[in-house]
Write an enzyme that holds these catalytic residues in place. Structure first.
Site, PDB file in Angstrom:
ATOM      1  N   LYS A 180       0.808  -1.223   0.000  1.00  0.00           N
ATOM      2  CA  LYS A 180       0.000   0.000   0.000  1.00  0.00           C
ATOM      3  C   LYS A 180       0.844   1.277   0.000  1.00  0.00           C
ATOM      4  O   LYS A 180       0.459   2.261  -0.616  1.00  0.00           O
ATOM      5  CB  LYS A 180      -0.961   0.000   1.189  1.00  0.00           C
ATOM      6  CG  LYS A 180      -0.285   0.127   2.543  1.00  0.00           C
ATOM      7  CD  LYS A 180      -1.311   0.103   3.658  1.00  0.00           C
ATOM      8  CE  LYS A 180      -0.649   0.159   5.024  1.00  0.00           C
ATOM      9  NZ  LYS A 180       0.020   1.415   5.304  1.00  0.00           N
TER      10      LYS A 180
ATOM     11  N   ASP B 165      -3.668   7.291   4.978  1.00  0.00           N
ATOM     12  CA  ASP B 165      -3.152   5.942   5.209  1.00  0.00           C
ATOM     13  C   ASP B 165      -3.816   5.355   6.465  1.00  0.00           C
ATOM     14  O   ASP B 165      -4.231   6.099   7.350  1.00  0.00           O
ATOM     15  CB  ASP B 165      -1.625   6.019   5.403  1.00  0.00           C
ATOM     16  CG  ASP B 165      -0.976   4.644   5.433  1.00  0.00           C
ATOM     17  OD1 ASP B 165      -1.586   3.684   4.938  1.00  0.00           O
ATOM     18  OD2 ASP B 165       0.153   4.545   5.948  1.00  0.00           O
ATOM     19  N   GLU B 166      -3.900   4.011   6.526  1.00  0.00           N
ATOM     20  CA  GLU B 166      -4.485   3.308   7.690  1.00  0.00           C
ATOM     21  C   GLU B 166      -5.870   3.870   8.010  1.00  0.00           C
ATOM     22  O   GLU B 166      -6.212   4.134   9.173  1.00  0.00           O
ATOM     23  CB  GLU B 166      -3.567   3.435   8.920  1.00  0.00           C
ATOM     24  CG  GLU B 166      -2.153   2.899   8.708  1.00  0.00           C
ATOM     25  CD  GLU B 166      -2.076   1.372   8.629  1.00  0.00           C
ATOM     26  OE1 GLU B 166      -3.135   0.722   8.611  1.00  0.00           O
ATOM     27  OE2 GLU B 166      -0.952   0.842   8.560  1.00  0.00           O
TER      28      GLU B 166
ATOM     29  N   GLN C 126      -7.879  -5.426   9.368  1.00  0.00           N
ATOM     30  CA  GLN C 126      -6.819  -5.067  10.315  1.00  0.00           C
ATOM     31  C   GLN C 126      -7.250  -3.927  11.233  1.00  0.00           C
ATOM     32  O   GLN C 126      -6.413  -3.221  11.798  1.00  0.00           O
ATOM     33  CB  GLN C 126      -5.541  -4.680   9.560  1.00  0.00           C
ATOM     34  CG  GLN C 126      -4.921  -5.841   8.792  1.00  0.00           C
ATOM     35  CD  GLN C 126      -3.566  -5.473   8.202  1.00  0.00           C
ATOM     36  OE1 GLN C 126      -2.570  -5.360   8.900  1.00  0.00           O
ATOM     37  NE2 GLN C 126      -3.560  -5.284   6.891  1.00  0.00           N
TER      38      GLN C 126
ATOM     39  N   ARG D  69       1.763 -11.429  10.136  1.00  0.00           N
ATOM     40  CA  ARG D  69       3.105 -10.873  10.372  1.00  0.00           C
ATOM     41  C   ARG D  69       4.181 -11.849   9.895  1.00  0.00           C
ATOM     42  O   ARG D  69       5.330 -11.467   9.693  1.00  0.00           O
ATOM     43  CB  ARG D  69       3.350 -10.601  11.861  1.00  0.00           C
ATOM     44  CG  ARG D  69       2.431  -9.609  12.550  1.00  0.00           C
ATOM     45  CD  ARG D  69       2.265  -8.341  11.814  1.00  0.00           C
ATOM     46  NE  ARG D  69       1.063  -8.377  10.986  1.00  0.00           N
ATOM     47  CZ  ARG D  69       0.785  -7.545  10.006  1.00  0.00           C
ATOM     48  NH1 ARG D  69       1.650  -6.599   9.686  1.00  0.00           N
ATOM     49  NH2 ARG D  69      -0.332  -7.639   9.299  1.00  0.00           N
TER      50      ARG D  69
END
Length: 692
Positions: free
Chosen positions: A44, A230-231, A261, A626
């Site tokens: 991303k 972002d996020e 997430q 992860r």
């Protein structure tokens, strides 16, 4: 804004060729609102940075009209560095790449008059806030740090949800919140009087200003023509409102996020902002990034299968070209100590056999308390580690207190240890008494402990103060005599009980459960001291050494660990990483261990009771994704809680993983006998290689 008619420059064309088709689509779409649904490890950041360069170099947009926002200074810094590498000369002049809060600070600085602040206003950090709240709350009653933290958290959540002081009382659903609402009003009033703002004000004040002041809103809409967020799944109410108000006219923005997430609801994040975005911007174009560049196919299949149990606004399936890789191992152990022993010894063996670096290993867990035993195990094996997102075991207040008592027992001349615990628990020995004692000890060139026992002290201090100091030193000497005369560990345990340290913890902690945990930490330390004595008998200087000599050596080893930990360099480039699953977001490691896959731990008991298991499933998904090469999940059949061993139930999430990709150990009904035999042979071979 429309696509450029001239051919794309060779530089941009080259960059676009490095992206996959979906990433290219996300970069090229500039004519309306765009949601890039970016799965874990799907690149991303490359999309965001390339899109900024594309807007400037191909669409002719001035960099000063673009604002890219994220959540951490580190993420903003990395994004800015990557964009700078793509732009030439002064192309990037005036570009905003910052955190949400930095953008809010810029708006406040530009609108001081409208907001009613004077130039040179102060920004209160969390410690400043705590100090102000302590002053305000002490007017009502004696308060401890936990109560201050609770009020600070409630006020922070209200600010993030745009609840003003006058509205807070109507939002209060408990006595604690009603108290916080009264403090909130005084707190805001004092901040304004100090010409100061706090961290949450950096979003709240701009949002309220833009909502209530059309002229200010128009000014900032003229300044910012394109936004990139972002996020996005981590935005709270006020952050989404800021984006919406700035962009509702032009509708030229790109938000990048992943609903799978979204794990920060507990600190105000609103995953439902993904739904709200589609409702507020019906022209929203959704681009899915599903190709993963991080993990093996087996790890991704497990993640996809698990998260499919959650409802989705937008479905997506991660895939990879990296091959299927190793199966996912599920290791069942007898109890939590066996669990940490297994993880620590396996990391040591695998590092040697696979010639891996320490940094290649990460151990993730649901709660920081799970790291306590693990830290001690890693220290026992001399494995370097870094603890992230939590307080190190030796940095906890109760452990520092206990360590000070241990240090004073083996060295009464340790003045720092004396000062830390002479009034813990409270013995009514105040700072004035200690100041006079220190002056006397300095004049006499003796330790503080020795000074307490000198006749001349009575000339410097009132009889009552001398008597209290004498009672303390007599107590310590009594413990030391018992250590010399028999069971040293029993004497140390009795010391903690006799001075009623546990009652002191209860008095100075807001919740009984927190006091229980803190006392539990002290017992863990003493247990570890006992084990250290038994594990290292060869460190005694002679065979006739007493048990007291042995306990002295064991305490010295613990003290050394504590000192080394404090002196550890910030350069921790080659250490095993210990962190919560929350803190692991955005990171990746070749080899990952997920600890504590049990009901009431993951998913957590609070989430089960509150009906928020979906967020816990997203947390497990984050943990799984992860891992790049290998993933091992561990669980215990029994775990200690409130001093008793409790039976544990395997996490429901284990049943939601594809069984064909799992390799069980320690569970007879699911374990392959041939694989068990192979593991036994492999373990023996590993031991031989270690010996060789």
């Amino acid at each position: 804004m429309s696509m450029p008619s001239s051919p794309i420059s060779p530089t941009i064309a080259q960059r676009l060729r490095k992206l996959n088709p979906r990433q290219q689509e996300a970069v090229r779409y500039i004519d309306g609102p765009c949601l890039v649904l970016a799965g874990a490890g799907s690149g991303k950041t490359s999309v965001i940075t390339t899109k900024i360069a594309y807007l400037i170099q191909e669409c002719g947009m001035s960099a000063r009209r673009i604002a890219a926002v994220t959540f951490t200074n580190k993420a903003a810094r990395e994004m800015k560095e990557r964009v700078s590498g793509m732009l030439k000369g002064r192309e990037g002049h005036g570009l905003t790449v910052s955190t949400f809060h930095t953008l809010g600070l810029n708006i406040i600085r530009g609108e001081l008059k409208a907001l009613g602040y004077k130039p040179g206003f102060s920004l209160f950090d969390p410690e400043d806030v705590k100090a102000l709240l302590r002053d305000l709350m002490n007017k009502d009653a004696q308060v401890d740090a936990d109560q201050i933290n609770q009020v600070q958290s409630i006020i922070s959540n209200w600010k993030n949800d745009l609840v003003q002081p006058g509205q807070a009382l109507s939002h209060a659903s408990s006595e604690d919140e009603q108290f916080a609402a009264r403090v909130y009003e005084a707190y805001v009033r004092h901040l304004k009087a100090y010409n100061a703002v706090d961290f949450d004000d950096l979003i709240l004040l701009p949002v309220v200003l833009l909502r209530d002041n059309p002229e200010a809103l128009e000014r900032w809409r003229r300044k910012i023509h394109y936004m990139l967020v972002d996020e996005y799944q981590d935005t709270n109410t006020s952050q989404y409102m800021l984006v919406r108000m700035l962009m509702s006219e032009r509708q030229t923005f790109t938000v990048v996020g992943d609903d799978d997430q979204s794990i920060y609801a507990w600190r105000g994040a609103r995953p439902e902002n993904l739904v709200t975005l589609g409702e507020d911007f019906p022209r929203l174009n959704v681009v899915k990034l599903e190709q993963n560049y991080r993990s093996t196919g087996t790890i991704l299949r497990a993640a996809n299968t698990l998260i499919a149990n959650n409802p989705h606004v937008y479905d997506k399936t991660l895939w990879s070209e990296m091959g299927m890789g190793d199966p996912i191992r599920i290791v069942v152990t007898r109890h939590e100590e066996a669990e940490t022993e297994r993880v620590a010894s396996e990391i040591l063996t695998r590092r040697i056999k696979q010639k891996a670096a320490w940094r290649d290993f990460a151990v993730l867990y649901r709660g920081n308390f799970q790291a306590r035993l693990l830290e001690l195990k890693l220290q026992h094996y001399q494995i370097p580690y870094k603890l992230s997102g939590g307080t190190s075991f030796f940095s906890r207040g109760e452990i520092k207190d206990a360590m000070a008592y241990l240090r004073l027992l083996i060295n009464p001349a340790d003045d720092n240890a004396f000062l830390r615990i002479v009034n813990v628990p409270r013995r009514e020995i105040g700072p004035n008494t200690l100041e006079k004692l220190a002056n006397y000890a300095t004049d006499r060139s003796v330790s503080l402990f020795s000074a307490c026992q000198e006749m001349g002290l009575a000339e410097q201090l009132p009889a009552r103060a001398v008597e209290r100091l004498g009672r303390f030193t007599h107590f310590i000497e009594g413990v030391r005599r018992r250590m010399d005369g028999g069971d040293a560990i029993a004497a140390i345990r009795d010391m903690m009980r006799e001075m009623d340290y546990e009652a002191w913890l209860y008095q100075n902690t807001s919740a009984p459960t927190i006091a229980e945990k803190r006392m539990g930490n002290v017992w863990i330390l003493i247990d570890q001291l006992e084990k250290s004595m038994k594990a290292d008998p060869d460190e005694s200087t002679a065979s006739e050494d007493t048990e007291t000599d042995s306990v002295d050596a064991a305490i010295s080893r613990l003290v050394l660990r504590d000192i080394l930990e404090q002196q550890a360099e910030e350069d921790d480039s080659d250490r095993v990483q210990l962190l919560t699953m929350h803190a692991s977001k955005g990171l990746e490691f070749p080899h990952v261990y997920l600890m504590g896959l049990e009901e009431e731990l993951l998913p957590h008991r609070n989430a089960i009771e509150a009906g928020t298991v979906e967020e816990e499933r997203r947390l497990a998904y984050v943990g799984i994704t992860r891992a790049r090469q290998t993933l091992t999940m561990t669980l215990a059949r029994q775990r200690k809680a409130f001093g008793e061993l409790m039976d544990c139930t395997p996490s429901r999430f284990l049943d939601e993983l594809p069984p064909e990709d799992l390799e069980w150990e320690g569970r007879a009904d699911r374990e392959d006998p041939e694989r068990k035999q192979e593991r036994g042979k492999s373990a023996i071979a590993g031991l031989r290689s270690l010996l060789d």
